[in-house]
Design a protein around this motif. Sequence first.
Motif, PDB file in Angstrom:
ATOM      1  N   LYS A 180       0.825  -1.220   0.000  1.00  0.00           N
ATOM      2  CA  LYS A 180       0.000   0.000   0.000  1.00  0.00           C
ATOM      3  C   LYS A 180       0.857   1.266   0.000  1.00  0.00           C
ATOM      4  CE  LYS A 180      -4.159  -2.123   1.444  1.00  0.00           C
ATOM      5  NZ  LYS A 180      -4.084  -3.230   0.576  1.00  0.00           N
ATOM      6  N   ILE A 181       1.968   1.221  -0.758  1.00  0.00           N
ATOM      7  CA  ILE A 181       2.863   2.361  -0.924  1.00  0.00           C
ATOM      8  C   ILE A 181       2.542   3.006  -2.267  1.00  0.00           C
ATOM      9  CG2 ILE A 181       5.275   3.058  -1.214  1.00  0.00           C
ATOM     10  CD1 ILE A 181       6.002   0.624   0.556  1.00  0.00           C
ATOM     11  N   THR A 182       2.376   4.302  -2.276  1.00  0.00           N
ATOM     12  CA  THR A 182       2.089   5.020  -3.510  1.00  0.00           C
ATOM     13  C   THR A 182       3.277   4.930  -4.445  1.00  0.00           C
ATOM     14  OG1 THR A 182       0.667   6.578  -2.348  1.00  0.00           O
ATOM     15  CG2 THR A 182       1.536   7.292  -4.476  1.00  0.00           C
ATOM     16  N   ALA A 183       3.013   4.599  -5.708  1.00  0.00           N
ATOM     17  CA  ALA A 183       4.053   4.570  -6.733  1.00  0.00           C
ATOM     18  C   ALA A 183       3.698   5.600  -7.796  1.00  0.00           C
ATOM     19  CB  ALA A 183       4.168   3.179  -7.359  1.00  0.00           C
ATOM     20  N   THR A 184       4.658   6.409  -8.170  1.00  0.00           N
ATOM     21  CA  THR A 184       4.446   7.428  -9.182  1.00  0.00           C
ATOM     22  C   THR A 184       5.738   7.612  -9.974  1.00  0.00           C
ATOM     23  OG1 THR A 184       3.601   9.666  -9.588  1.00  0.00           O
ATOM     24  CG2 THR A 184       5.067   9.390  -7.707  1.00  0.00           C
ATOM     25  N   THR A 185       5.673   8.498 -10.944  1.00  0.00           N
ATOM     26  CA  THR A 185       6.861   8.829 -11.728  1.00  0.00           C
ATOM     27  C   THR A 185       7.291  10.250 -11.391  1.00  0.00           C
ATOM     28  OG1 THR A 185       5.560   9.716 -13.557  1.00  0.00           O
ATOM     29  CG2 THR A 185       6.131   7.364 -13.662  1.00  0.00           C
ATOM     30  N   LEU A 186       8.504  10.577 -11.730  1.00  0.00           N
ATOM     31  CA  LEU A 186       8.982  11.938 -11.523  1.00  0.00           C
ATOM     32  C   LEU A 186       8.143  12.909 -12.349  1.00  0.00           C
ATOM     33  CD1 LEU A 186      11.050  13.627 -10.065  1.00  0.00           C
ATOM     34  CD2 LEU A 186      12.642  13.224 -11.927  1.00  0.00           C
ATOM     35  N   GLU A 187       7.757  12.484 -13.541  1.00  0.00           N
ATOM     36  CA  GLU A 187       6.890  13.309 -14.393  1.00  0.00           C
ATOM     37  C   GLU A 187       5.546  13.567 -13.712  1.00  0.00           C
ATOM     38  OE1 GLU A 187       4.658  12.302 -18.413  1.00  0.00           O
ATOM     39  OE2 GLU A 187       6.813  12.614 -18.755  1.00  0.00           O
ATOM     40  N   GLY A 188       5.012  12.553 -13.042  1.00  0.00           N
ATOM     41  CA  GLY A 188       3.751  12.706 -12.328  1.00  0.00           C
ATOM     42  C   GLY A 188       3.861  13.719 -11.209  1.00  0.00           C
ATOM     43  N   ILE A 189       4.969  13.694 -10.482  1.00  0.00           N
ATOM     44  CA  ILE A 189       5.182  14.661  -9.404  1.00  0.00           C
ATOM     45  C   ILE A 189       5.262  16.070  -9.973  1.00  0.00           C
ATOM     46  CG2 ILE A 189       6.843  15.467  -7.675  1.00  0.00           C
ATOM     47  CD1 ILE A 189       7.461  12.499  -7.138  1.00  0.00           C
ATOM     48  N   MET A 190       5.984  16.236 -11.060  1.00  0.00           N
ATOM     49  CA  MET A 190       6.134  17.555 -11.658  1.00  0.00           C
ATOM     50  C   MET A 190       4.790  18.080 -12.170  1.00  0.00           C
ATOM     51  SD  MET A 190       9.168  18.181 -10.923  1.00  0.00           S
ATOM     52  CE  MET A 190       9.323  19.761 -11.704  1.00  0.00           C
ATOM     53  N   THR A 191       3.949  17.209 -12.703  1.00  0.00           N
ATOM     54  CA  THR A 191       2.621  17.602 -13.177  1.00  0.00           C
ATOM     55  C   THR A 191       1.774  18.114 -12.021  1.00  0.00           C
ATOM     56  OG1 THR A 191       2.697  16.003 -14.987  1.00  0.00           O
ATOM     57  CG2 THR A 191       0.514  16.778 -14.317  1.00  0.00           C
ATOM     58  N   ILE A 192       1.806  17.389 -10.914  1.00  0.00           N
ATOM     59  CA  ILE A 192       1.032  17.797  -9.741  1.00  0.00           C
ATOM     60  C   ILE A 192       1.562  19.111  -9.193  1.00  0.00           C
ATOM     61  CG2 ILE A 192       0.513  17.197  -7.337  1.00  0.00           C
ATOM     62  CD1 ILE A 192       0.423  14.249  -8.330  1.00  0.00           C
ATOM     63  N   LYS A 193       2.879  19.242  -9.143  1.00  0.00           N
ATOM     64  CA  LYS A 193       3.486  20.478  -8.638  1.00  0.00           C
ATOM     65  C   LYS A 193       3.057  21.667  -9.492  1.00  0.00           C
ATOM     66  CE  LYS A 193       7.906  22.519  -7.435  1.00  0.00           C
ATOM     67  NZ  LYS A 193       9.349  22.363  -7.389  1.00  0.00           N
ATOM     68  N   LYS A 194       3.069  21.486 -10.822  1.00  0.00           N
ATOM     69  CA  LYS A 194       2.666  22.569 -11.731  1.00  0.00           C
ATOM     70  C   LYS A 194       1.197  22.925 -11.531  1.00  0.00           C
ATOM     71  CE  LYS A 194       2.580  23.930 -16.612  1.00  0.00           C
ATOM     72  NZ  LYS A 194       1.639  24.960 -16.313  1.00  0.00           N
ATOM     73  N   GLN A 195       0.345  21.918 -11.358  1.00  0.00           N
ATOM     74  CA  GLN A 195      -1.070  22.183 -11.140  1.00  0.00           C
ATOM     75  C   GLN A 195      -1.281  22.976  -9.857  1.00  0.00           C
ATOM     76  OE1 GLN A 195      -2.940  18.336 -11.262  1.00  0.00           O
ATOM     77  NE2 GLN A 195      -2.889  18.248 -13.492  1.00  0.00           N
ATOM     78  N   GLY A 196      -0.492  22.665  -8.817  1.00  0.00           N
ATOM     79  CA  GLY A 196      -0.583  23.406  -7.561  1.00  0.00           C
ATOM     80  C   GLY A 196      -0.163  24.849  -7.730  1.00  0.00           C
ATOM     81  N   GLN A 197       0.884  25.082  -8.527  1.00  0.00           N
ATOM     82  CA  GLN A 197       1.338  26.444  -8.776  1.00  0.00           C
ATOM     83  C   GLN A 197       0.287  27.225  -9.563  1.00  0.00           C
ATOM     84  OE1 GLN A 197       5.065  25.683 -10.741  1.00  0.00           O
ATOM     85  NE2 GLN A 197       6.196  25.550  -8.809  1.00  0.00           N
ATOM     86  N   ASP A 198      -0.318  26.560 -10.560  1.00  0.00           N
ATOM     87  CA  ASP A 198      -1.367  27.216 -11.349  1.00  0.00           C
ATOM     88  C   ASP A 198      -2.557  27.584 -10.468  1.00  0.00           C
ATOM     89  OD1 ASP A 198       0.226  26.877 -13.571  1.00  0.00           O
ATOM     90  OD2 ASP A 198      -0.905  25.192 -14.387  1.00  0.00           O
ATOM     91  N   ALA A 199      -2.920  26.716  -9.539  1.00  0.00           N
ATOM     92  CA  ALA A 199      -4.048  26.980  -8.648  1.00  0.00           C
ATOM     93  C   ALA A 199      -3.736  28.162  -7.730  1.00  0.00           C
ATOM     94  CB  ALA A 199      -4.383  25.746  -7.808  1.00  0.00           C
ATOM     95  N   ASN A 200      -2.487  28.271  -7.276  1.00  0.00           N
ATOM     96  CA  ASN A 200      -2.103  29.393  -6.413  1.00  0.00           C
ATOM     97  C   ASN A 200      -2.147  30.717  -7.162  1.00  0.00           C
ATOM     98  OD1 ASN A 200      -1.713  27.855  -4.132  1.00  0.00           O
ATOM     99  ND2 ASN A 200       0.441  27.493  -4.545  1.00  0.00           N
ATOM    100  N   GLU A 201      -1.837  30.685  -8.447  1.00  0.00           N
ATOM    101  CA  GLU A 201      -1.862  31.907  -9.259  1.00  0.00           C
ATOM    102  C   GLU A 201      -3.276  32.416  -9.469  1.00  0.00           C
ATOM    103  OE1 GLU A 201       0.275  30.982 -12.828  1.00  0.00           O
ATOM    104  OE2 GLU A 201       2.183  30.807 -11.784  1.00  0.00           O
TER     105      GLU A 201
END
Length: 57
Positions: free
Chosen positions: A34-55
């Motif tokens: 039950k450990i989350t598995a993701t890609t570095l690309e997935g993390i960057m996508t989420i990070k960008k979406q968070g930045q867009d939401a803050n803007e």
Amino acid sequence: MSRDLLKRCHVLVVCGKEIDEGVKNEIAIAQRLKITATTLEGIMTIKKQGQDANEEH
């Protein structure tokens, strides 16, 4: 990756474009633990979406 080390993780980040059998096994172990598995690309996508939401605010 050692299974003992993986057991201590909260997230497994898969880097690179090729996924060999070893990586597939690590992902499967992470899923069973039950450990989350993701890609570095997935993390960057989420990070960008968070930045867009803050803007927007």
